[in-house]
Write an enzyme that holds these catalytic residues in place. Structure first.
Site, mmCIF file in Angstrom:
data_model
loop_
_atom_site.group_PDB
_atom_site.id
_atom_site.type_symbol
_atom_site.label_atom_id
_atom_site.label_comp_id
_atom_site.label_asym_id
_atom_site.label_seq_id
_atom_site.Cartn_x
_atom_site.Cartn_y
_atom_site.Cartn_z
ATOM 1 N N SER A 70 23.418 18.167 0.019
ATOM 2 C CA SER A 70 24.894 18.249 -0.728
ATOM 3 C C SER A 70 25.056 18.066 -2.062
ATOM 4 C CB SER A 70 25.830 17.524 0.333
ATOM 5 O OG SER A 70 27.175 18.202 -0.094
ATOM 6 N N HIS A 121 27.483 21.492 7.944
ATOM 7 C CA HIS A 121 27.195 20.689 7.078
ATOM 8 C C HIS A 121 26.201 19.430 7.419
ATOM 9 C CE1 HIS A 121 27.545 19.749 2.633
ATOM 10 N NE2 HIS A 121 27.998 18.440 3.085
ATOM 11 N N ASP A 171 28.887 26.269 7.383
ATOM 12 C CA ASP A 171 28.874 25.112 6.480
ATOM 13 C C ASP A 171 30.225 25.097 5.833
ATOM 14 O OD1 ASP A 171 28.757 23.179 4.583
ATOM 15 O OD2 ASP A 171 26.951 23.152 4.398
#
Length: 221
Positions: A111, A196, A169
């Site tokens: 991320s 995610h 995601d």
């Protein structure tokens, strides 16, 4: 081949996501570390900036952290931040970790950590001596929208990268991760159906190992 191919395991510096920490990242990458056992070890590092306004279940000794902010104490991946803050400190933290805990072979970012790892790759590809890494695995990454960060993406980044994209995601939408991959020369892109997180099912495990095996000592690059 596994351990029979000899040589030491590769070492990966792990860069956690926004609102995570080294400890949270370690907890959430157990399946991945098991999948890589004997081939690569993952050593994570804390981002330097505590995120203000942690939730009630946050551990005071382990506040959620971030690598940079798009607004005062906030971060939104899609925000075109006019005054992003904190990135230089984070690049210094990564450089220090590579120097103090190294040698490392590559980076594994998740991320916001993947976005930071991509910036490190760009600096490395330009010859920045602070970042002696050979490759990166970028999970749920994105390119920063901040104009101040645009210089990282001005030319194709010549570093071997594996990009992991989650079709479901909801935090970093798949197109953002694909867009980041397009900033690299010959990126390897692996899509998974999940959201995610750092996936480590059989299909992803194979992709990680196939990618990492290019860099194993004694395998010839």
């Amino acid at each position: 081949a596994g351990a029979m191919s000899g040589g030491r395991p590769l070492r990966l510096l792990g860069l956690h996501g926004y609102r995570q920490s080294e400890r949270r990242f370690r907890q959430r990458t157990g399946a991945l570390r098991k999948a890589l056992r004997g081939r690569a070890e993952l050593v994570a590092v804390n981002a330097p900036h505590p995120v203000p306004g942690g939730s009630e279940d946050d551990d005071g000794d382990d506040p959620p952290r971030g690598w940079w902010f798009s607004g005062p104490g906030t971060f939104e991946a899609g925000e075109v931040a006019e005054a992003p803050s904190g990135l230089e400190e984070s690049l210094s933290v990564v450089a220090a970790a590579l120097a103090e805990h190294g040698p490392f072979d590559g980076l594994l970012g998740f991320s916001q950590g993947a976005a930071l790892a991509a910036m490190v790759c760009a600096l490395r590809a330009r010859g920045d001596p602070r970042f002696p890494v050979a490759f990166a695995i970028l999970v749920a990454g994105f390119a920063s929208r901040a104009p101040a960060h645009s210089h990282f993406y001005q030319e194709p980044i010549a570093m071997p990268t594996l990009h992991i994209v989650g079709d479901a995601d909801a935090v970093i939408a798949a197109p953002l991760s694909r867009e980041l991959a397009q900033h690299f020369v010959e990126p390897v892109v692996l899509t998974h159906p999940g959201g995610h997180f750092v996936p480590a099912a059989a299909a992803q495990k194979k992709a990680y190992l196939d990618f990492l095996d290019q860099f194993r000592p004694g395998q010839g690059q």
